[in-house]
Motif scaffolding. Structure first.
Motif, PDB file in Angstrom:
ATOM      1  N   ALA A   1       0.797  -1.231   0.000  1.00  0.00           N
ATOM      2  CA  ALA A   1       0.000   0.000   0.000  1.00  0.00           C
ATOM      3  C   ALA A   1       0.831   1.282   0.000  1.00  0.00           C
ATOM      4  CB  ALA A   1      -0.952  -0.018   1.197  1.00  0.00           C
ATOM      5  N   PRO A   2       1.920   1.387   0.783  1.00  0.00           N
ATOM      6  CA  PRO A   2       2.681   2.644   0.753  1.00  0.00           C
ATOM      7  C   PRO A   2       3.173   3.018  -0.638  1.00  0.00           C
ATOM      8  CG  PRO A   2       3.308   1.348   2.650  1.00  0.00           C
ATOM      9  CD  PRO A   2       2.437   0.470   1.811  1.00  0.00           C
ATOM     10  N   ALA A   3       3.613   2.028  -1.409  1.00  0.00           N
ATOM     11  CA  ALA A   3       4.095   2.320  -2.761  1.00  0.00           C
ATOM     12  C   ALA A   3       2.943   2.632  -3.704  1.00  0.00           C
ATOM     13  CB  ALA A   3       4.896   1.128  -3.294  1.00  0.00           C
ATOM     14  N   LEU A   4       1.849   1.911  -3.574  1.00  0.00           N
ATOM     15  CA  LEU A   4       0.736   2.075  -4.507  1.00  0.00           C
ATOM     16  C   LEU A   4      -0.064   3.353  -4.254  1.00  0.00           C
ATOM     17  CD1 LEU A   4      -0.469  -1.630  -4.663  1.00  0.00           C
ATOM     18  CD2 LEU A   4       0.660  -0.349  -6.478  1.00  0.00           C
ATOM     19  N   THR A   5       0.117   3.975  -3.103  1.00  0.00           N
ATOM     20  CA  THR A   5      -0.566   5.249  -2.829  1.00  0.00           C
ATOM     21  C   THR A   5       0.296   6.450  -3.186  1.00  0.00           C
ATOM     22  OG1 THR A   5       0.186   5.167  -0.521  1.00  0.00           O
ATOM     23  CG2 THR A   5      -2.025   4.309  -0.994  1.00  0.00           C
ATOM     24  N   TRP A   6       1.399   6.228  -3.908  1.00  0.00           N
ATOM     25  CA  TRP A   6       2.300   7.349  -4.192  1.00  0.00           C
ATOM     26  C   TRP A   6       1.625   8.486  -4.966  1.00  0.00           C
ATOM     27  CZ3 TRP A   6       3.383   9.623  -8.742  1.00  0.00           C
ATOM     28  CH2 TRP A   6       3.129   8.920  -9.915  1.00  0.00           C
TER      29      TRP A   6
ATOM     30  N   CYS B   1      -6.044   1.577  -1.883  1.00  0.00           N
ATOM     31  CA  CYS B   1      -4.914   1.207  -1.025  1.00  0.00           C
ATOM     32  C   CYS B   1      -4.765   2.123   0.182  1.00  0.00           C
ATOM     33  CB  CYS B   1      -3.617   1.201  -1.829  1.00  0.00           C
ATOM     34  SG  CYS B   1      -3.522  -0.141  -3.034  1.00  0.00           S
ATOM     35  N   LEU B   2      -5.384   3.301   0.143  1.00  0.00           N
ATOM     36  CA  LEU B   2      -5.327   4.180   1.318  1.00  0.00           C
ATOM     37  C   LEU B   2      -5.865   3.480   2.557  1.00  0.00           C
ATOM     38  CD1 LEU B   2      -6.385   7.790   0.232  1.00  0.00           C
ATOM     39  CD2 LEU B   2      -4.156   7.017   1.048  1.00  0.00           C
ATOM     40  N   GLY B   3      -6.893   2.672   2.379  1.00  0.00           N
ATOM     41  CA  GLY B   3      -7.474   1.964   3.512  1.00  0.00           C
ATOM     42  C   GLY B   3      -6.558   0.935   4.132  1.00  0.00           C
ATOM     43  N   LEU B   4      -5.481   0.574   3.431  1.00  0.00           N
ATOM     44  CA  LEU B   4      -4.536  -0.421   3.951  1.00  0.00           C
ATOM     45  C   LEU B   4      -3.381   0.205   4.706  1.00  0.00           C
ATOM     46  CD1 LEU B   4      -4.352  -2.702   0.783  1.00  0.00           C
ATOM     47  CD2 LEU B   4      -5.834  -2.970   2.786  1.00  0.00           C
ATOM     48  N   LEU B   5      -3.300   1.541   4.712  1.00  0.00           N
ATOM     49  CA  LEU B   5      -2.231   2.216   5.424  1.00  0.00           C
ATOM     50  C   LEU B   5      -2.512   2.217   6.925  1.00  0.00           C
ATOM     51  CD1 LEU B   5      -1.710   5.345   3.119  1.00  0.00           C
ATOM     52  CD2 LEU B   5      -0.280   3.293   3.241  1.00  0.00           C
ATOM     53  N   PRO B   6      -1.484   2.391   7.763  1.00  0.00           N
ATOM     54  CA  PRO B   6      -1.723   2.522   9.205  1.00  0.00           C
ATOM     55  C   PRO B   6      -2.674   3.678   9.503  1.00  0.00           C
ATOM     56  CG  PRO B   6       0.615   2.206   8.761  1.00  0.00           C
ATOM     57  CD  PRO B   6      -0.051   2.409   7.428  1.00  0.00           C
TER      58      PRO B   6
ATOM     59  N   ARG C   1      -3.286   7.239   7.546  1.00  0.00           N
ATOM     60  CA  ARG C   1      -4.548   7.526   6.866  1.00  0.00           C
ATOM     61  C   ARG C   1      -5.116   8.872   7.310  1.00  0.00           C
ATOM     62  NH1 ARG C   1      -6.042   2.283   8.275  1.00  0.00           N
ATOM     63  NH2 ARG C   1      -7.645   3.109   9.673  1.00  0.00           N
ATOM     64  N   ARG C   2      -5.085   9.119   8.602  1.00  0.00           N
ATOM     65  CA  ARG C   2      -5.627  10.380   9.102  1.00  0.00           C
ATOM     66  C   ARG C   2      -4.819  11.563   8.593  1.00  0.00           C
ATOM     67  NH1 ARG C   2      -6.336   7.183  13.886  1.00  0.00           N
ATOM     68  NH2 ARG C   2      -4.346   7.957  14.719  1.00  0.00           N
ATOM     69  N   ALA C   3      -3.501  11.409   8.549  1.00  0.00           N
ATOM     70  CA  ALA C   3      -2.662  12.506   8.073  1.00  0.00           C
ATOM     71  C   ALA C   3      -2.909  12.785   6.598  1.00  0.00           C
ATOM     72  CB  ALA C   3      -1.188  12.167   8.308  1.00  0.00           C
ATOM     73  N   VAL C   4      -3.034  11.726   5.796  1.00  0.00           N
ATOM     74  CA  VAL C   4      -3.310  11.904   4.367  1.00  0.00           C
ATOM     75  C   VAL C   4      -4.681  12.543   4.172  1.00  0.00           C
ATOM     76  CG1 VAL C   4      -3.683  10.698   2.185  1.00  0.00           C
ATOM     77  CG2 VAL C   4      -1.783  10.034   3.651  1.00  0.00           C
TER      78      VAL C   4
ATOM     79  N   THR D   1       3.141  14.861  10.168  1.00  0.00           N
ATOM     80  CA  THR D   1       2.580  13.698  10.869  1.00  0.00           C
ATOM     81  C   THR D   1       2.714  12.442  10.020  1.00  0.00           C
ATOM     82  OG1 THR D   1       0.984  15.131  11.982  1.00  0.00           O
ATOM     83  CG2 THR D   1       0.490  12.779  11.935  1.00  0.00           C
ATOM     84  N   GLU D   2       2.489  12.564   8.730  1.00  0.00           N
ATOM     85  CA  GLU D   2       2.600  11.414   7.824  1.00  0.00           C
ATOM     86  C   GLU D   2       4.012  10.862   7.813  1.00  0.00           C
ATOM     87  OE1 GLU D   2       2.343  10.459   3.053  1.00  0.00           O
ATOM     88  OE2 GLU D   2       1.505  12.324   3.823  1.00  0.00           O
ATOM     89  N   GLN D   3       5.005  11.738   7.820  1.00  0.00           N
ATOM     90  CA  GLN D   3       6.400  11.280   7.780  1.00  0.00           C
ATOM     91  C   GLN D   3       6.799  10.583   9.070  1.00  0.00           C
ATOM     92  OE1 GLN D   3       8.662  14.764   6.797  1.00  0.00           O
ATOM     93  NE2 GLN D   3       7.943  14.825   4.683  1.00  0.00           N
ATOM     94  N   LYS D   4       6.207  10.987  10.191  1.00  0.00           N
ATOM     95  CA  LYS D   4       6.541  10.363  11.471  1.00  0.00           C
ATOM     96  C   LYS D   4       5.831   9.034  11.652  1.00  0.00           C
ATOM     97  CE  LYS D   4       7.322  14.757  13.893  1.00  0.00           C
ATOM     98  NZ  LYS D   4       6.832  15.658  14.963  1.00  0.00           N
ATOM     99  N   ALA D   5       4.721   8.871  10.932  1.00  0.00           N
ATOM    100  CA  ALA D   5       3.907   7.653  11.129  1.00  0.00           C
ATOM    101  C   ALA D   5       4.628   6.404  10.643  1.00  0.00           C
ATOM    102  CB  ALA D   5       2.591   7.811  10.402  1.00  0.00           C
TER     103      ALA D   5
END
Length: 335
Positions: free
Chosen positions: A206-211, A277-282, A286-289, A331-335
């Motif tokens: 998911a992290p790669a596919l949500t780029w 794929c956003l739904g598969l992120l931590p 997800r909240r930060a995005v 926040t996204e970068q720290k997650a």
């Protein structure tokens, strides 16, 4: 088969725990074996324990200072720790000890790349390829040098050569997808990432596919961070020089159009997959995005409204949205 050979065979198939056990078993009998110490350093580095890895690399160098390979591993550890001057010195020592081997030139090229000495890095990577013309790692080192130097066409050519040698090579396929993304070939990038995710779901999920979404937000953060203050400065000058206020309103229009246009150019060809794929992120990511998307989407009508009716309150709202977008990115970068 020696302990080192067994460890390498296990590491090649991703069984790092068992490979490390083999190395440690071998070190019980020969605690100063430079080959085993170097292997242990590499295994600890791959598992993220870089500080201990450097300790083992230092021990390997102390045991066999005349072996190029131990200096290579020490340089790799120092690179990860951002101790670039020491890494470069270790790489140069490895080249001095084994100038006819491609591996020392490869690590030297990487050390020079992080120091932005791209011309010399290119020469080192080229020397490695001269010594091993069909080596995928050496071709990919040249691709990395060219990409960091901003020469994406040259990076693409080197990556294509690597893929011609090994079409299944993961790093080459990732590099091609990355180059497609950086040159806004969104459909091609997503096609490559889908194939990588299918073959290596643990690594390219998911992290790669949500780029497309996350990359878009990163670009908008940079654009709004530069553009909104410019609009504010022009508006301030406009309080005593009328034409500056017109420039301020024009800049707001340009920012709104660029933001909307960039979103359309990236998200439409990317299709539904990034959103799924956003739904598969931590959850925190997800909240930060989501917060970033809300702030970015509201920035377009707010900037447009400022262009129509320039008020400081509207501009303050645009600045607040920019701050929210930046905070979401942090926040996204720290997650």
């Amino acid at each position: 088969m020696s302990a080192a050979a067994r460890a390498r065979a296990l590491a090649d198939v991703g069984r790092l725990d068992q490979a490390e056990d083999e190395v440690r078993s071998g070190l019980v009998d020969t605690p100063h074996d430079a080959e085993l110490l170097g292997l242990l350093a590499g295994l600890r580095r791959l598992r993220g324990d870089v500080t201990r890895a450097l300790e083992y690399a230092d021990a390997a160098v102390a045991a066999a200072p005349g072996q190029s390979v131990v200096h290579i591993e020490r340089a790799e550890c120092l690179l990860v720790l951002s101790r670039w001057d020491e890494a470069l010195a270790a790489a140069r020592e490895s080249v001095r000890l084994a100038p006819s081997r491609p591996e020392p030139h490869r690590v030297l090229a990487r050390c020079l790349t992080v120091r932005k000495d791209f011309g010399t890095a290119r020469e080192a990577a080229g020397r490695a390829i001269t010594l091993a013309p069909h080596s995928v790692p050496d071709l990919m080192t040249l691709a990395e040098v060219e990409r960091h130097a901003g020469r994406r066409d040259a990076a693409r050519q080197a990556t294509a050569r690597a893929l011609a040698e090994d079409p299944a090579d993961t790093e080459s396929r990732w590099m091609m997808a990355l180059l497609d993304a950086e040159t806004m070939r969104v459909r091609d990038a997503m096609r490559g990432l889908r194939q990588l995710a299918a073959d290596h779901p643990d690594r390219y999920g998911a992290p790669a596919l949500t780029w497309p979404i996350r990359g878009l937000l990163a670009g908008l953060r940079r654009g709004l961070l530069a553009g909104v203050p410019l609009v504010a400065v022009l508006a301030s000058i406009g309080t005593w020089w009328g034409p500056a206020l017109l420039l301020s309103r024009g800049a707001a229009v340009v920012m709104a159009l660029v933001t909307a246009g960039l979103a359309v150019r990236v998200l439409v060809p990317a299709g539904r997959l990034p959103w799924l794929c956003l739904g598969l992120l931590p959850a925190r990511t997800r909240r930060a995005v989501a917060a970033g998307l809300i702030a970015a989407s509201w920035s377009v009508p707010v900037l447009s409204w400022y262009a129509l009716t320039p008020r400081w309150s509207t501009l303050a709202l645009a600045a607040g949205l920019t701050v929210a977008l930046l905070a979401a990115g942090a926040t996204e970068q720290k997650a």
